[in-house]
Design a protein around this motif. Structure first.
Motif, short mmCIF file in Angstrom:
data_model
loop_
_atom_site.label_atom_id
_atom_site.label_comp_id
_atom_site.label_asym_id
_atom_site.label_seq_id
_atom_site.Cartn_x
_atom_site.Cartn_y
_atom_site.Cartn_z
N LEU A 153 -0.92 8.37 -0.04
CA LEU A 153 -0.54 6.96 -0.06
C LEU A 153 -1.66 6.07 0.47
O LEU A 153 -1.41 4.90 0.79
CB LEU A 153 0.73 6.75 0.78
CG LEU A 153 2.00 7.45 0.29
CD1 LEU A 153 3.16 7.12 1.23
CD2 LEU A 153 2.34 7.05 -1.13
N GLU A 174 -4.24 4.67 -0.99
CA GLU A 174 -4.50 3.49 -1.82
C GLU A 174 -3.38 2.47 -1.67
O GLU A 174 -3.63 1.25 -1.66
CB GLU A 174 -4.64 3.90 -3.29
CG GLU A 174 -5.94 4.65 -3.61
CD GLU A 174 -6.12 4.88 -5.10
OE1 GLU A 174 -5.33 4.30 -5.88
OE2 GLU A 174 -7.04 5.61 -5.48
N THR A 175 -2.16 2.94 -1.55
CA THR A 175 -1.03 2.04 -1.37
C THR A 175 -1.11 1.36 -0.01
O THR A 175 -0.81 0.16 0.11
CB THR A 175 0.30 2.81 -1.49
OG1 THR A 175 0.28 3.62 -2.66
CG2 THR A 175 1.48 1.85 -1.58
N LYS A 176 -1.52 2.10 1.01
CA LYS A 176 -1.69 1.52 2.34
C LYS A 176 -2.73 0.41 2.30
O LYS A 176 -2.55 -0.67 2.89
CB LYS A 176 -2.11 2.59 3.35
CG LYS A 176 -2.41 2.03 4.74
CD LYS A 176 -3.22 3.01 5.56
CE LYS A 176 -3.84 2.31 6.76
NZ LYS A 176 -4.79 3.16 7.48
N THR A 236 1.03 -4.31 -5.64
CA THR A 236 1.44 -3.37 -4.59
C THR A 236 2.79 -2.76 -4.91
O THR A 236 3.00 -1.55 -4.73
CB THR A 236 1.50 -4.10 -3.23
OG1 THR A 236 0.23 -4.70 -2.96
CG2 THR A 236 1.83 -3.12 -2.11
N MET A 242 2.49 -0.01 -7.38
CA MET A 242 1.98 1.22 -6.77
C MET A 242 3.08 1.94 -6.00
O MET A 242 3.19 3.17 -6.05
CB MET A 242 0.81 0.89 -5.84
CG MET A 242 -0.41 0.33 -6.55
SD MET A 242 -1.73 -0.16 -5.42
CE MET A 242 -2.33 1.45 -4.91
N VAL A 243 3.89 1.19 -5.28
CA VAL A 243 5.01 1.78 -4.53
C VAL A 243 6.01 2.42 -5.49
O VAL A 243 6.49 3.54 -5.28
CB VAL A 243 5.71 0.70 -3.66
CG1 VAL A 243 7.01 1.24 -3.06
CG2 VAL A 243 4.78 0.23 -2.54
N ALA A 283 4.62 5.63 -6.95
CA ALA A 283 4.54 6.73 -5.98
C ALA A 283 5.87 7.44 -5.80
O ALA A 283 5.90 8.65 -5.51
CB ALA A 283 4.05 6.20 -4.63
N TYR A 315 7.88 -0.11 0.96
CA TYR A 315 6.74 0.77 1.24
C TYR A 315 7.01 1.60 2.50
O TYR A 315 6.71 2.81 2.53
CB TYR A 315 5.47 -0.06 1.43
CG TYR A 315 4.33 0.70 2.09
CD1 TYR A 315 3.64 1.69 1.39
CD2 TYR A 315 3.97 0.44 3.41
CE1 TYR A 315 2.61 2.40 1.99
CE2 TYR A 315 2.93 1.13 4.01
CZ TYR A 315 2.26 2.11 3.30
OH TYR A 315 1.24 2.81 3.92
#
Length: 340
Positions: A210, A212-214, A258, A261-262, A265, A326
């Motif tokens: 995670l 990249e998501t962070k 974002t 992306m979440v 994932a 997230y």
């Protein structure tokens, strides 16, 4: 804690390293930038005692105060994102400290979010006070260097900001550095959070990446802070309005990116029925925020203070909801960990 000697040494090293880093942020970087902002504000108020339309010294001091306040929020934002990442194992697993850790982290995020929401109104009012000055009928906003009224408006807005962010600094310090019940003088909430977090993560590895998501979460929060905190230093009304539109649209794009992306994932993670329902509920809330902004964006009306306040509030709610999803994703990812 029931760990081997080697693991205990590793655990101690991780705790000491993390503790040193967080203590530097909480006791040095955050209060120092707040102190610098206060000093610049005092210097500005002293310089403003000099009469006259043109006052470069006061203008520079006010802008310096603004920059220090922005730096303060940057330190707080990075602190919370990193601490949230470290404590995710601790908040997901069932143990006596789970509710305690979750409560502390939720309260920290609430303090940060409340700070930003409180500052929407004074920040947007300052923006529109400049636009609506009588001398702007020709389409030009006087800089705070050569307009006594604009300097006064900026000073008052920065003073309100300072009061609010001082409360945020106090909240972070009180929660993190408070002594735990029954502990010695070195036993603080921060030390306990880090010790337990590293212990629970010692024997497990994450199954999904995670990182990249962070990073996207950090950028989303930074962009949101700019919408509220970043003063637009321009002299042209149209350019100011365009700049405001641009940064609101940039924030919307960052939130949407974002959230994508979440959402992507979660496809790699197995959920039980309860978690599925929570995820679906959060998704509905997020999509409602998205629809509300789209309606505001597509409704053609003259720019106004009220419209700006409403638009920024909707974007902040959108940001908050994606952040919540997230954080839930982080905990679900921990449910899919492998022992090592």
């Amino acid at each position: 804690l029931g760990v081997s000697e080697d693991d205990f040494q590793l655990l101690s090293q991780r705790i000491d390293f993390s503790l040193s880093d967080f203590i530097q942020t909480i006791k040095d970087e955050i209060p120092r930038t707040l102190l610098d902002a206060r000093k610049a504000l005092v210097d500005a108020e002293e310089s403003l005692k000099t009469p006259g339309a043109f006052n470069v010294k006061a203008g520079k001091a006010l802008k310096e105060c603004d920059e220090h306040q922005n730096a303060f929020m940057g330190h707080c934002r990075k602190l919370l994102v990193e601490l949230d990442r470290l404590t995710v194992h601790l908040r997901r697993h069932r143990h006596p400290y789970q509710k305690w850790a979750t409560k502390i982290m939720d309260e920290l995020w609430d303090s940060y979010m409340s700070c930003l929401l409180t500052l929407i109104d004074p920040s947007m009012r300052f923006l529109w006070e400049g636009i609506q000055l009588d001398v702007n009928r020709t389409g030009s906003v006087p800089l705070h260097f050569n307009s006594p009224q604009q300097r006064e408006n900026l000073k008052e807005m920065l003073k309100k900001r300072f009061t609010v962010i001082s409360r945020l600094q106090e909240s972070i310090e009180n929660k993190m550095l408070a002594r735990v019940e029954g502990g010695d003088e070195n036993s603080t909430n921060l030390r306990r959070l880090l010790a337990l977090s590293h212990f629970f993560s010692l024997y497990q590895e994450d199954t999904t990446d995670l990182s990249e998501t962070k990073t996207a979460i950090g950028l989303m929060l930074e962009t949101r802070d700019k919408v509220i905190f970043e003063v637009i230093y321009n002299t042209n009304v149209n350019k100011i309005l365009n700049a405001q539109d641009t940064r609101c649209n940039n924030l919307y794009d960052e939130i949407s990116r974002t959230y994508t992306m979440v959402r992507d994932a979660i496809k790699e993670i197995t959920m039980n029925r309860k978690d599925e329902l929570t995820w679906q509920t959060n998704t509905i809330i997020i999509e409602e925020s998205q629809i509300e902004f789209d309606l505001l964006h597509t409704t053609h009306s003259e720019p106004s203070l009220e419209k700006d306040i409403q638009r920024v509030r909707v974007l902040c709610e959108f940001t908050k909801n994606v952040l919540q999803q997230y954080r839930f994703l982080q905990q679900l990812e921990i449910s899919n960990v492998k022992d090592v």
